[in-house]
Design a protein around this motif. Structure first.
Motif, short mmCIF file in Angstrom:
data_model
loop_
_atom_site.label_atom_id
_atom_site.label_comp_id
_atom_site.label_asym_id
_atom_site.label_seq_id
_atom_site.Cartn_x
_atom_site.Cartn_y
_atom_site.Cartn_z
N ASP A 1 -4.39 3.24 -0.33
CA ASP A 1 -5.36 2.13 -0.36
C ASP A 1 -6.48 2.46 0.63
OD1 ASP A 1 -6.83 -0.16 -0.40
OD2 ASP A 1 -5.21 -1.50 0.18
N PRO A 2 -7.53 3.11 0.19
CA PRO A 2 -8.59 3.54 1.12
C PRO A 2 -9.31 2.39 1.80
CG PRO A 2 -9.24 3.92 -1.16
CD PRO A 2 -7.79 3.56 -1.19
N ASP A 3 -9.18 1.16 1.26
CA ASP A 3 -9.85 0.01 1.87
C ASP A 3 -9.02 -0.66 2.96
OD1 ASP A 3 -12.00 0.33 0.11
OD2 ASP A 3 -11.08 -0.96 -1.41
N ALA A 4 -7.74 -0.29 3.07
CA ALA A 4 -6.85 -1.01 3.99
C ALA A 4 -7.27 -0.92 5.45
CB ALA A 4 -5.42 -0.51 3.81
N PRO A 5 -7.60 0.26 6.00
CA PRO A 5 -7.95 0.30 7.43
C PRO A 5 -9.12 -0.60 7.79
CG PRO A 5 -7.47 2.50 6.63
CD PRO A 5 -7.54 1.62 5.42
N ALA A 6 -10.18 -0.55 6.99
CA ALA A 6 -11.34 -1.40 7.28
C ALA A 6 -11.00 -2.87 7.10
CB ALA A 6 -12.51 -1.01 6.37
N ARG A 7 -10.15 -3.18 6.13
CA ARG A 7 -9.77 -4.58 5.91
C ARG A 7 -8.99 -5.10 7.12
NH1 ARG A 7 -7.85 -4.05 1.07
NH2 ARG A 7 -5.67 -3.78 1.63
N ILE A 8 -8.08 -4.28 7.67
CA ILE A 8 -7.32 -4.69 8.85
C ILE A 8 -8.24 -4.84 10.05
CG2 ILE A 8 -5.52 -3.96 10.46
CD1 ILE A 8 -4.16 -2.57 8.03
N ALA A 9 -9.11 -3.87 10.26
CA ALA A 9 -10.05 -3.95 11.38
C ALA A 9 -10.97 -5.16 11.24
CB ALA A 9 -10.86 -2.66 11.47
N GLY A 10 -11.33 -5.49 10.00
CA GLY A 10 -12.23 -6.62 9.77
C GLY A 10 -11.63 -7.97 10.11
N LEU B 1 6.43 -6.82 0.36
CA LEU B 1 5.31 -7.13 -0.53
C LEU B 1 4.05 -6.44 -0.03
CD1 LEU B 1 5.70 -10.96 -1.22
CD2 LEU B 1 6.02 -9.10 -2.86
N THR B 2 3.25 -5.95 -0.96
CA THR B 2 1.94 -5.36 -0.63
C THR B 2 0.91 -5.99 -1.56
OG1 THR B 2 2.38 -3.52 -2.16
CG2 THR B 2 2.95 -3.18 0.14
N PRO B 3 0.51 -7.23 -1.29
CA PRO B 3 -0.27 -8.00 -2.28
C PRO B 3 -1.68 -7.50 -2.53
CG PRO B 3 -0.03 -9.21 -0.21
CD PRO B 3 0.87 -8.03 -0.10
N ARG B 4 -2.21 -6.63 -1.66
CA ARG B 4 -3.58 -6.16 -1.86
C ARG B 4 -3.65 -4.67 -2.21
NH1 ARG B 4 -3.52 -10.03 1.93
NH2 ARG B 4 -5.00 -11.74 1.72
N HIS B 5 -2.50 -4.02 -2.33
CA HIS B 5 -2.50 -2.58 -2.59
C HIS B 5 -2.89 -2.31 -4.05
CE1 HIS B 5 -1.20 1.61 -2.65
NE2 HIS B 5 -1.14 1.55 -1.32
N PRO B 6 -3.73 -1.31 -4.31
CA PRO B 6 -4.18 -1.07 -5.69
C PRO B 6 -3.12 -0.47 -6.61
CG PRO B 6 -5.09 0.59 -4.20
CD PRO B 6 -4.41 -0.43 -3.34
#
Length: 309
Positions: A15-24, A42-47
């Motif tokens: 999930d390439p968006d995960a690090p920025a989403r966590i930092a955000g 559960l990983t509700p936002r994983h692609p």
């Protein structure tokens, strides 16, 4: 004050968006699992997936060659965290500006107990707890100390949180738990968590206890709780149930065993870590408590580790 989050490699990898989403979210630090027990997550936002099943306790990186031929030794993860899953996730999170600390689960491993039953805690009735390695056993202690040092000090990590570094017992837990029908309370949980494996039997003997008399006293104390004849009086009732001298001797053995393991494991992590590496322990301030948050004496553990969770 720093905002931090617990994270698993499977939250990030793929999930390439995960690090920025966590930092955000305003998070500054992540505590990333490096050695973990079996779980369903559960990983509700994983692609790519919504549920991850970690089938057994494992290290989430390739274990070192120094484990070859040893028993116990850590198990590598399966498809839920292949290869160096921890390292891949750590690099991605650090790239988003997050400080990465490791999350290391130690004395909680049901696969170890299933494959090597002699490593497990044994209660006063002779029942084994395969999820609970006995921390009094020499080979198990050596395994836990070496695992702590290896799993804590992963490349780029700035600190660690050591979980279940102490006694495990009846509670927390096994698959599809069905033990809530009898309310044992704190005293009952403690008595059901006392270990009677050969190492602990020898330890009780060193404290001047006759082991079979102790086991008989533990079973007798529990009998009224099984029948619901008395209300559990909490941990202060243990000396009354076992006898003050007997209870004090048991406590002395267990406290000495847990404290020395904590000291050895933290010292091993410090020896392997760079300067400034932070070591925290998941802990409970009641020394008799067992489980993921190991029971500790607060003054002692704060003289060993940098802090507690």
């Amino acid at each position: 004050m720093k905002a931090a989050a617990f994270v698993y490699p499977w939250d990030v990898n793929g999930d390439p968006d995960a690090p920025a989403r966590i930092a955000g979210l305003g998070v500054e630090q992540v505590t990333l699992a490096a050695a973990y027990h079996s779980t369903r997550a559960l990983t509700p936002r994983h692609p790519r997936h919504r549920v991850v099943t970690a089938e057994h306790a494992a290290v989430l990186y390739p274990p070192g060659d120094h484990w070859t031929g040893r028993t116990p030794r850590p198990y590598p993860a399966g498809r839920w965290a292949p290869g160096d899953a921890h390292g891949e996730a750590a690099r991605a999170l650090a790239g988003a500006g997050l400080a990465v600390h490791t999350w290391v689960v130690l004395a909680h491993n049901s696969r170890l107990g299933a494959e090597h039953p002699d490593t497990s805690v044994v209660n006063a009735y002779g029942d084994r707890y395969p999820w609970a390695p006995c921390i009094a056993q020499e080979a198990t202690r050596a395994y836990l100390v070496d695992l702590a040092a290896e799993a804590a000090v992963r490349p780029g990590a700035q600190g660690t949180e050591l979980e279940s570094l102490g006694w495990y017992g009846l509670a927390h837990l096994h698959a599809h738990d069905k033990i809530s029908g009898v309310p044992l309370g704190e005293a009952g949980e403690y008595l059901m968590s006392l270990c009677f494996c050969p190492s602990c039997r020898a330890g009780y003997g060193e404290q001047g206890l006759e082991v079979e008399e102790l086991a008989t006293a533990v079973r007798a104390a529990l009998e009224s709780l099984w029948r619901g004849a008395v209300v559990d009086g909490g941990l202060p009732a243990v000396p009354e149930l076992l006898g003050e001298e007997r209870a004090a001797a048991v406590r002395a053995w267990r406290d000495r065993t847990a404290r020395s393991l904590q000291e050895e494991a933290v010292a091993a992590v410090r020896a392997a870590a760079p300067a400034g590496f932070q070591i925290l322990l998941h802990a409970d301030p009641v020394p008799e408590h067992c489980g993921a948050n190991a029971g500790v004496d607060p003054a002692h553990i704060l003289s060993v580790a940098d802090g507690v969770v």
